[in-house]
Design an enzyme around this catalytic site. Structure first.
Site, PDB file in Angstrom:
ATOM      1  CG  ASN A  11      12.326   5.613   7.745  1.00  0.00           C
ATOM      2  OD1 ASN A  11      12.968   4.690   8.112  1.00  0.00           O
ATOM      3  ND2 ASN A  11      11.952   6.442   8.609  1.00  0.00           N
ATOM      4  CD1 TRP A  12      11.287  -0.043   3.730  1.00  0.00           C
ATOM      5  CD2 TRP A  12      12.680  -1.634   3.636  1.00  0.00           C
ATOM      6  NE1 TRP A  12      11.426  -0.829   2.380  1.00  0.00           N
ATOM      7  CE2 TRP A  12      12.064  -2.035   2.271  1.00  0.00           C
ATOM      8  CE3 TRP A  12      13.564  -2.773   3.917  1.00  0.00           C
ATOM      9  CZ2 TRP A  12      12.397  -2.717   1.493  1.00  0.00           C
ATOM     10  CZ3 TRP A  12      14.104  -3.588   2.851  1.00  0.00           C
ATOM     11  CH2 TRP A  12      13.280  -3.502   1.684  1.00  0.00           C
ATOM     12  CE  LYS A  13       8.795   5.164  10.194  1.00  0.00           C
ATOM     13  NZ  LYS A  13       7.716   5.707  10.890  1.00  0.00           N
ATOM     14  CG  HIS A  99      12.366   9.607  11.839  1.00  0.00           C
ATOM     15  ND1 HIS A  99      11.268   9.395  12.709  1.00  0.00           N
ATOM     16  CD2 HIS A  99      11.940   9.477  10.631  1.00  0.00           C
ATOM     17  CE1 HIS A  99      10.247   8.835  11.969  1.00  0.00           C
ATOM     18  NE2 HIS A  99      10.330   9.058  10.892  1.00  0.00           N
ATOM     19  CD  GLU A 101       9.390   6.531  13.962  1.00  0.00           C
ATOM     20  OE1 GLU A 101      10.426   5.863  13.528  1.00  0.00           O
ATOM     21  OE2 GLU A 101       8.223   6.343  13.425  1.00  0.00           O
ATOM     22  CD  GLU A 168       8.978  11.819   8.352  1.00  0.00           C
ATOM     23  OE1 GLU A 168       8.731  11.182   7.294  1.00  0.00           O
ATOM     24  OE2 GLU A 168       9.649  11.272   9.299  1.00  0.00           O
ATOM     25  N   GLY A 174       2.278   7.258  10.699  1.00  0.00           N
ATOM     26  CA  GLY A 174       1.693   6.068  11.361  1.00  0.00           C
ATOM     27  C   GLY A 174       0.045   6.073  11.722  1.00  0.00           C
ATOM     28  CB  SER A 207       0.060   8.875   7.081  1.00  0.00           C
ATOM     29  OG  SER A 207       0.002   8.495   8.373  1.00  0.00           O
ATOM     30  N   GLY A 228       7.058   5.692   5.225  1.00  0.00           N
ATOM     31  CA  GLY A 228       7.137   4.499   6.126  1.00  0.00           C
ATOM     32  C   GLY A 228       6.580   3.320   5.542  1.00  0.00           C
ATOM     33  N   GLY A 229       5.529   3.079   6.396  1.00  0.00           N
ATOM     34  CA  GLY A 229       4.748   1.731   5.857  1.00  0.00           C
ATOM     35  C   GLY A 229       4.426   1.498   4.702  1.00  0.00           C
TER      36      GLY A 229
END
Ligand code: 13P
Length: 246
Positions: A11-13, A99, A101, A168, A174, A207, A228-229
């Protein structure tokens, strides 16, 4: 770990531009040189990159997904929005929905349910995110929250067999924090127990990195990871996949 089929979903957001796509060459090479039957790699870039990425991945084992969609699969006057049909049209096969977010910026279970239905109608596979906040965890409400998100999010959807659930915990996204193995095992088992017939694939997200994967991979009821990151760094992403199978 087990030799079952695992998902690695990036997931590159809101990160990445056309140049970033070059960084995927090493992942494409890696996937070609490995037993792809063991794992599935899906990239969910921002919607601006879905078309160029799906073209680039055409003759590879990697697949493309989107990060959200509008709840209507019909065209309409919704400035700034993109629907599931449009995503399918430019090459997406999956879509992340629910998600945290987006929940935090106002998406309700009801809206997520409509989005899931619309994605299914457009033949997109849904990656449905659920998870508790830190305060819910502290109040020991995790299972209650998960049950509510599943029941409402999947309300009146008869065939859930193609839905992938991503657990999640909001507090782990994050932050560098991951749940204790025992808690994670309990949550994933609980999620699976909510389904009587076809139990969906359940992934973990929050994470995930190339260090903690050695701990996470031992929880063998996890069907993969939503990353993600660390997914923005191809070297780390490949390392995560390699270590999962070591
Ligand atoms: P991080 O891996 O950056 O914590 O993000 C997880 C996530 O939100 C994936 O959907």
């Amino acid at each position: 770990m087990t030799n079952k089929y695992m998902y690695f979903i990036a997931n590159w957001k809101m990160f990445g531009d056309l140049r970033t796509l070059n960084s995927l060459d090493s992942v494409i090479k890696f996937s070609k040189n490995n037993k792809i039957s063991k794992f599935r790699i899906i990239y969910c870039p921002p919607s601006t990159l879905i078309r160029p990425l799906s073209k680039r991945l055409k003759k590879t084992n990697l697949e493309v997904g989107a990060q959200n969609c509008h709840e209507s699969e019909n065209y309409g006057a919704f400035t700034g929005h993109v629907n599931s049909k449009m995503l399918k049209n430019v090459g997406a096969k999956y879509v992340i929905l629910g998600h945290s977010e987006n929940r935090q910026s106002g998406e309700t279970d009801k809206l997520i349910n409509l989005k899931i239905k619309s994605a299914i109608k457009s033949n997109l596979k849904v990656i449905f995110c659920i998870g508790e906040t830190l305060s819910e965890k502290r109040k020991k409400l995790t299972n209650k929250v998960l049950a509510k998100q599943i029941n409402n999010g999947l309300s009146s959807i008869k065939d859930t067999s193609d839905i992938i659930i991503a657990y999640e915990p909001v507090w782990s996204i994050g932050t560098g924090l991951i749940p204790k193995s025992k808690d994670l095992l309990n949550s994933i088992s609980y999620i699976k127990s909510k389904f009587r017939r076809k139990v969906p694939k359940v992934l973990y997200g929050g994470s995930v990195n190339n260090k903690n994967i050695t701990e996470l991979k031992d929880i063998n009821i996890i069907d993969g990871f939503l990353i993600g990151g660390a997914s923005q760094n191809s070297k780390k992403f490949i390392d995560i996949i390699k270590k999962t199978f070591n």
